[in-house]
Design an enzyme around this catalytic site. Structure first.
Site, PDB file in Angstrom:
ATOM      1  CG  ASP A 230      -8.050  -4.856  -2.497  1.00  0.00           C
ATOM      2  OD1 ASP A 230      -9.045  -4.426  -1.885  1.00  0.00           O
ATOM      3  OD2 ASP A 230      -7.673  -6.047  -2.408  1.00  0.00           O
ATOM      4  CG  ASN A 231      -6.081  -4.525   0.605  1.00  0.00           C
ATOM      5  OD1 ASN A 231      -5.395  -5.001  -0.287  1.00  0.00           O
ATOM      6  ND2 ASN A 231      -6.943  -5.247   1.278  1.00  0.00           N
TER       7      ASN A 231
ATOM      8  CE  LYS B  55      -2.399  -3.392   0.222  1.00  0.00           C
ATOM      9  NZ  LYS B  55      -2.652  -4.021  -1.074  1.00  0.00           N
TER      10      LYS B  55
ATOM     11  CD  GLU C   9      -7.901  -9.317   1.162  1.00  0.00           C
ATOM     12  OE1 GLU C   9      -8.742  -8.438   0.910  1.00  0.00           O
ATOM     13  OE2 GLU C   9      -6.683  -9.081   1.249  1.00  0.00           O
TER      14      GLU C   9
HETATM   15  C1  SAM Z   1      -1.965  -8.493  -1.765  1.00  0.00           C
HETATM   16  S1  SAM Z   1      -0.881  -9.380  -2.792  1.00  0.00           S
HETATM   17  C2  SAM Z   1      -1.654  -9.270  -4.374  1.00  0.00           C
HETATM   18  C3  SAM Z   1      -2.903 -10.095  -4.473  1.00  0.00           C
HETATM   19  C4  SAM Z   1      -3.397 -10.271  -5.894  1.00  0.00           C
HETATM   20  N1  SAM Z   1      -3.599  -9.012  -6.556  1.00  0.00           N
HETATM   21  C5  SAM Z   1      -4.684 -11.034  -5.883  1.00  0.00           C
HETATM   22  O1  SAM Z   1      -5.731 -10.446  -5.596  1.00  0.00           O
HETATM   23  O2  SAM Z   1      -4.660 -12.229  -6.113  1.00  0.00           O
HETATM   24  C6  SAM Z   1       0.476  -8.257  -2.956  1.00  0.00           C
HETATM   25  C7  SAM Z   1       1.588  -8.726  -3.866  1.00  0.00           C
HETATM   26  O3  SAM Z   1       2.257  -7.575  -4.355  1.00  0.00           O
HETATM   27  C8  SAM Z   1       3.623  -7.860  -4.486  1.00  0.00           C
HETATM   28  N2  SAM Z   1       4.328  -6.566  -4.484  1.00  0.00           N
HETATM   29  C9  SAM Z   1       4.465  -5.717  -3.455  1.00  0.00           C
HETATM   30  N3  SAM Z   1       5.096  -4.608  -3.826  1.00  0.00           N
HETATM   31  C10 SAM Z   1       5.387  -4.741  -5.131  1.00  0.00           C
HETATM   32  C11 SAM Z   1       6.039  -3.917  -6.090  1.00  0.00           C
HETATM   33  N4  SAM Z   1       6.518  -2.705  -5.758  1.00  0.00           N
HETATM   34  N5  SAM Z   1       6.166  -4.372  -7.346  1.00  0.00           N
HETATM   35  C12 SAM Z   1       5.662  -5.582  -7.689  1.00  0.00           C
HETATM   36  N6  SAM Z   1       5.039  -6.410  -6.835  1.00  0.00           N
HETATM   37  C13 SAM Z   1       4.883  -5.995  -5.562  1.00  0.00           C
HETATM   38  C14 SAM Z   1       3.937  -8.757  -3.305  1.00  0.00           C
HETATM   39  O4  SAM Z   1       5.095  -9.515  -3.522  1.00  0.00           O
HETATM   40  C15 SAM Z   1       2.661  -9.593  -3.226  1.00  0.00           C
HETATM   41  O5  SAM Z   1       2.806 -10.781  -3.935  1.00  0.00           O
END
Ligand code: SAM
Length: 311
Positions: free
Chosen positions: A263-264, A238, A293
């Site tokens: 989201d969130n 976030k 979720e």
């Molecule tokens: C909440 S999960 C995403 C859930 C997915 N969108 C879903 O609903 O199935 C967050 C993901 O974002 C990735 N992430 C976090 N910061 C990131 C960034 N700056 N660039 C790419 N991926 C990132 C994390 O590794 C993690 O796998």
């Protein structure tokens, strides 16, 4: 005077009395240390001091407070238990990462080539076995409806994780559309790739880009041939929402009418991002209030933005 006085009966004044006693003990100790007087432990052993006399009362005073905290925040404790404790325990017992465990379940229970069945199987796992931070079925409906209504041709997802939302978006896309999904964690990307292919989407429809969003966004035009985006789903960490939205603006990837769904924005929350989109004058903003979720008692929300330079 004897210290064996009858124990005070539980009454509404008990907490106040204990707080006063706790305060006076702490103050005495603080004054002693400020004046450089070490507290004589042996003397404390010989004579019953105030602190030794009130310790059970202090403990008693804290019990209602702790019980109130537990009741008030029970859903957050449960979330912590499922996301941290169960995860660590299962990681230790199985020696397999949580995302891979989820994939093994999905692979053995879902119908290959049926995206909705793949999503339902994920949901079953998350409700009954272990928590995953997928967008989930409730917020998934909002995402699905927006993609379906907007019928975007170029879509960007930030934060692929296990590919749940990727599959959800891909199944709602019009023919010929392309989804770029960005994930910086290689292990998650490996799982996501298997999930996306299991659901039946090829690389023409879904391109999984492994890398950090701050590096990928500036390369989208030259390296991936994206000119403008019609839809962006933000679901990575976030704290990067605002930075990445501004990166998309700087690299001229947004156009009149581009929809950005974040989201969130309520839990864990993205206050700086919300403050920016509401005050910069470039977006129409609507908050969809819903729940986290797989945790219907934890409030959350999605921010739907429409990019408009004319505002
Ligand atoms: C909440 S999960 C995403 C859930 C997915 N969108 C879903 O609903 O199935 C967050 C993901 O974002 C990735 N992430 C976090 N910061 C990131 C960034 N700056 N660039 C790419 N991926 C990132 C994390 O590794 C993690 O796998």
């Amino acid at each position: 005077m004897s210290s064996r006085r009858p124990a005070p009966r539980a009454s509404p004044g008990l907490r106040g009395l204990c707080s006063k006693l706790l305060f006076s003990v702490l103050r005495t100790q603080a004054l002693a240390s400020l004046q450089g007087r070490p507290i004589d432990q042996r003397a404390a052993h010989r004579r019953p001091t105030a602190s030794r006399m009130v310790s059970p009362a202090i403990a008693l005073a804290f019990i209602p407070f702790i019980i109130t905290l537990i009741i008030r925040y029970r859903h957050y404790f449960l979330l912590f238990y499922r996301t941290v404790i169960v995860r660590k325990l299962q990681d230790y017992l199985t020696g397999i990462p949580r995302e891979e465990r989820a994939f093994q379940y999905v692979m053995t229970h879902a119908i290959p080539g049926d995206p909705q069945h793949v999503l339902d199987t994920f949901d079953q796992w998350c409700y009954h076995c272990e928590y995953l931070s997928n967008v989930g079925p409730q917020k998934g409906k909002i995402l699905d409806r927006l993609v379906y209504e907007k019928a975007p041709l170029n879509v960007l997802e930030l934060g692929t994780y296990c590919g749940y939302a990727t599959v959800l978006i891909a199944q709602a896309l019009p023919l010929g559309a392309r989804l770029y999904t960005v994930e910086m964690d290689l292990n998650n990307a490996v799982v996501a790739d298997k999930v996306i292919r299991l659901a039946g989407f090829d690389e023409d429809t879904v391109e999984l880009i492994v890398g950090a969003s701050e590096e990928v966004i500036p390369q989208l035009k030259e390296k991936h041939g994206v000119q403008k985006l019609d839809f962006v789903f933000m679901d990575h960490w976030k704290r990067f929402y605002l930075r990445d939205l501004q990166l998309l603006e700087e690299h001229d990837l947004l156009q009149e009418g581009t929809v950005i769904l974040a989201d969130n924005v309520i839990f864990p929350g993205a206050p700086h991002f919300l403050q920016y989109v509401k005050s910069c004058g470039k977006y129409q903003c609507k908050i969809h209030r819903t729940s986290l979720e797989y945790f219907r008692y934890i409030r959350d929300g999605m921010a739907e933005l429409i990019y408009t330079k004319l505002l």
